[in-house]
Design an enzyme around this catalytic site. Structure first.
Site: not given
Ligand SMILES: NC(=O)c1ccc[n+]([C@@H]2O[C@H](COP(=O)([O-])OP(=O)(O)OC[C@H]3O[C@@H](n4cnc5c(N)ncnc54)[C@H](OP(=O)(O)O)[C@@H]3O)[C@@H](O)[C@H]2O)c1
Length: 254
Positions: A63, A90, A97, A143, A172, A176, A205, A207
């Site tokens: 964590d 990551n 929002v 982001s 958020y 960032k 993406v 997710t």
């Molecule tokens: N998806 C997009 O369009 C997008 C766009 C720009 C940037 N991003 C960035 O990409 C990164 C990955 O996001 P994602 O889209 O893959 O979303 P996601 O599927 O929600 O994944 C987020 C990951 O971060 C983990 N996490 C959150 N808080 C944590 C903590 N305190 N310690 C350890 N792990 C933690 C979550 O674990 P749990 O499952 O335990 O919660 C999950 O594995 C993020 O930094 C996000 O801001 C995403």
């Protein structure tokens, strides 16, 4: 890389989404990849899935907001390899929002704990190991929503949001923006040592973080993070790269 010839990577937040796809790709490139997951059961499930494909994947409970777990993770990587080549910060959270003026402070604090303070905690714990690599790379998954330039112009260069629309997510977006500032600050400390530090906007993406509304798959979203994790010695540092479908991505304004 070290005398063993094995590249070692740590990716945080890998039990799903972009993180898992980045970990898979780095494993496919032959790296030993530590999967940082705060939920051990889900981390182990990801480890089993990736190991079944023959990859050297090692789950580590992490964590990013808990210094004890972070210290233990650094000790383990140090004991097993003595160095770290790639750190991908990551793990991220945030939203929903809403009007900045109505955003609860507790929500902002919670997001900053992971997106900002968590990155500092993990990076500082790993820097001694990164310094023992011959070509260390740090990738911060940011982001375009963290870009002050694009926010001020209300312009999304990726075209996901129409002209004049720039989603306001106080916790958020500003976390960032802080992560972008961390990227430049660490890059300037580490550039003389050959450690390249860059930020990436992976694209929109599909997710959990956005209710799977994104138009890219996690594998597509992993492309630029992996590119920055595997830069050659002549690669950039202190840069912010976005996914635009071109081979090297698009240089974004901070
Ligand atoms: N998806 C997009 O369009 C997008 C766009 C720009 C940037 N991003 C960035 O990409 C990164 C990955 O996001 P994602 O889209 O893959 O979303 P996601 O599927 O929600 O994944 C987020 C990951 O971060 C983990 N996490 C959150 N808080 C944590 C903590 N305190 N310690 C350890 N792990 C933690 C979550 O674990 P749990 O499952 O335990 O919660 C999950 O594995 C993020 O930094 C996000 O801001 C995403």
């Amino acid at each position: 890389m070290s005398a063993t010839g094995v590249w070692v990577a740590l990716v945080t937040g890998v039990n799903k989404g972009i993180g898992r796809a980045v970990a898979r790709r780095l494993g496919e490139l032959g790296m030993c990849v530590y999967l940082g997951a705060r939920d051990e059961a889900r981390g182990r499930a990801a480890e089993r899935e990736l190991r079944a494909d023959g990859l050297d994947i090692r789950c580590v409970r992490l964590d990013v907001t808990d210094e004890d777990f972070v210290t233990l993770a650094a000790k383990r990587v140090g004991a097993e390899w003595g160095h770290l080549d790639v750190l991908v910060n990551n793990a991220g959270t945030g939203g929903p929002v809403g009007a900045p003026s109505e955003t609860p402070l507790a929500e902002v604090r919670r997001t900053y704990e992971t997106n900002v303070f968590g990155v500092i905690t993990v990076t500082n714990a790993m820097i001694p190991l990164l310094r023992r690599s011959t070509a260390a790379r740090i990738v911060n998954v940011s982001s375009v929503l963290g870009s002050l330039t694009h926010a001020a112009r209300r312009h999304d260069p990726s075209g996901v949001f129409p002209a004049g629309v720039f989603p306001a997510v106080l916790d958020y977006n500003t976390s960032k923006a802080a992560l972008n500032a961390l990227t430049v600050t660490y890059a300037n400390e580490l550039r003389e040592e050959g450690i390249l530090v860059n930020a990436v906007s992976p694209g929109f993406v599909a997710t959990d973080i956005n209710g799977h509304r994104g138009d890219l798959t996690p594998e597509q979203g992993a492309r630029i993070p992996v590119l920055l994790a595997t830069l050659g010695a002549d690669g950039p540092t202190a840069s912010f790269v976005g996914e635009d479908g071109t081979p090297t991505g698009q240089e974004l304004s901070w």
